[in-house]
Design an enzyme around this catalytic site. Structure first.
Site, PDB file in Angstrom:
ATOM      1  N   ASN A  11      44.827 -30.888 -10.347  1.00 53.33           N
ATOM      2  CA  ASN A  11      44.495 -30.805 -11.772  1.00 53.33           C
ATOM      3  C   ASN A  11      45.789 -30.496 -12.518  1.00 53.33           C
ATOM      4  OD1 ASN A  11      43.554 -30.223 -14.310  1.00 53.33           O
ATOM      5  ND2 ASN A  11      42.557 -28.296 -13.754  1.00 53.33           N
ATOM      6  N   LYS A  13      46.367 -30.493 -15.699  1.00 52.83           N
ATOM      7  CA  LYS A  13      46.225 -29.854 -17.012  1.00 52.83           C
ATOM      8  C   LYS A  13      47.109 -30.585 -18.026  1.00 52.83           C
ATOM      9  CE  LYS A  13      45.055 -25.771 -14.430  1.00 52.83           C
ATOM     10  NZ  LYS A  13      44.918 -24.333 -14.372  1.00 52.83           N
ATOM     11  N   HIS A  98      35.730 -26.994 -16.527  1.00 56.84           N
ATOM     12  CA  HIS A  98      36.828 -26.122 -16.079  1.00 56.84           C
ATOM     13  C   HIS A  98      36.841 -24.843 -16.929  1.00 56.84           C
ATOM     14  CE1 HIS A  98      40.849 -24.607 -15.356  1.00 56.84           C
ATOM     15  NE2 HIS A  98      40.826 -25.307 -14.232  1.00 56.84           N
ATOM     16  N   GLU A 100      39.119 -23.262 -18.301  1.00 55.49           N
ATOM     17  CA  GLU A 100      39.946 -23.327 -19.514  1.00 55.49           C
ATOM     18  C   GLU A 100      39.189 -24.031 -20.643  1.00 55.49           C
ATOM     19  OE1 GLU A 100      43.396 -24.999 -17.636  1.00 55.49           O
ATOM     20  OE2 GLU A 100      43.692 -23.118 -16.559  1.00 55.49           O
ATOM     21  N   GLU A 170      35.793 -21.979  -8.735  1.00 52.69           N
ATOM     22  CA  GLU A 170      37.098 -21.494  -9.187  1.00 52.69           C
ATOM     23  C   GLU A 170      36.923 -20.122  -9.835  1.00 52.69           C
ATOM     24  OE1 GLU A 170      40.065 -24.983  -9.767  1.00 52.69           O
ATOM     25  OE2 GLU A 170      39.052 -24.595 -11.650  1.00 52.69           O
ATOM     26  N   GLY A 176      45.774 -19.689 -11.762  1.00 57.97           N
ATOM     27  CA  GLY A 176      47.108 -19.544 -12.352  1.00 57.97           C
ATOM     28  C   GLY A 176      47.673 -18.142 -12.255  1.00 57.97           C
ATOM     29  N   SER A 216      44.902 -20.714  -7.383  1.00 59.49           N
ATOM     30  CA  SER A 216      46.126 -20.362  -6.663  1.00 59.49           C
ATOM     31  C   SER A 216      46.151 -20.867  -5.217  1.00 59.49           C
ATOM     32  CB  SER A 216      46.369 -18.844  -6.731  1.00 59.49           C
ATOM     33  OG  SER A 216      46.521 -18.436  -8.080  1.00 59.49           O
TER      34      SER A 216
END
Ligand code: PGA
Length: 254
Positions: A11, A13, A98, A100, A170, A176, A216
């Site tokens: 991904n 991003k 996701h 985010e 996730e 991250g 991660s």
């Protein structure tokens, strides 16, 4: 592990221009040419780099995914993109829900549900993301949170053994941050999700469905995560941006 082929999905991003995408895919193709790749490989570039990725990846095992789509097939939705547009650009998959998107762009379980349906209508394989925040984990609510996301996200969605559908667990606190869930922590949630899928869809469907772990994932923790019974691959952010790291994850010690 049941005979579920692993998926390693990158991904990206909001990273990589078309030119950067081309050189990445070219390098990746070379690196996986030796035939030892034990998994399906997907890259998810930003919208404007999708065509570059699909052109470079043509004729290889590399598949291309969108990072989001709108739930309507067309219309006055400035800034949005449809499933058909992603298909036409050469995507086989699309990431949906996701964290985010949930955190910064108002995505809810209800809009995730609409987007999942739109993806399936367009013939795309959804990569449906869910996961708890640190606060929710510390309050002991991990299982109820992921169950709620799963059931609401998949409301009125029928799955058969042949339906392409991927789930990505996730944990938000691991995305991250460099703080990976331990293989045991991840396996526990994956097994729980699979049990929920058995309840909703029956064992044959639940046992062939791939559940990816994201948060991660790195070359040095991929092997221990992938050795878990219910972890069927990775959704990789930061470490998918460098060919060497991504290949290290794809091959994870092989
Ligand atoms: P990360 O991101 O690998 O950089 O933690 C994962 C993701 O957001 O899908």
């Amino acid at each position: 592990m049941a005979d579920r082929k692993l998926i390693m999905a990158g991904n990206w991003k909001m990273h990589k221009t078309s030119a950067e995408t081309r050189s990445f895919v070219r390098e990746l193709k070379t690196a996986i040419q030796d035939g030892t790749v034990p998994c399906e490989i997907i890259v998810a570039p930003p919208f404007t780099s999708i065509s570059a990725a699909t052109e470079e990846a043509r004729g290889t095992a590399i598949r291309v995914s969108g990072q989001n789509l709108h739930w309507e097939d067309k219309g006055a939705f400035t800034g949005e993109i449809s499933g058909e547009m992603l298909r036409e650009a050469g995507c086989s998959h699309v990431i949906i829900g996701h964290s985010e998107r949930r955190q910064y762009f108002g995505e809810t379980d209800e809009t995730v549900n609409l987007r999942l349906k739109a993806a399936m209508r367009a013939g795309l394989i959804p990569i449906f993301c869910l996961g708890e925040t640190l606060e929710e984990r510390e309050q002991g609510r991990t299982f109820s949170i992921v169950k709620g996301q799963l059931l609401k996200g998949m409301r009125d969605i029928a799955l058969e053994e042949s339906t392409g559908f991927v789930i990505a667990y996730e944990p938000v606190w691991a995305i991250g941050t460099g703080q990976t869930a331990t293989p045991e922590q991840a396996q526990e949630v994956h097994a729980f999700l699979r049990e929920e899928l058995v309840t909703g869809y029956g064992s044959p469907v639940a046992n062939q469905l791939r559940i990816l772990y994201g948060g991660s994932v790195k070359p040095d923790n991929a092997a221990s995560l992938m050795s878990q019974k219910d972890i069927d691959g990775g959704l990789v952010g930061g470490a998918s941006l460098k060919v060497g790291d991504f290949v290290g994850i794809i091959k994870h010690g092989i």
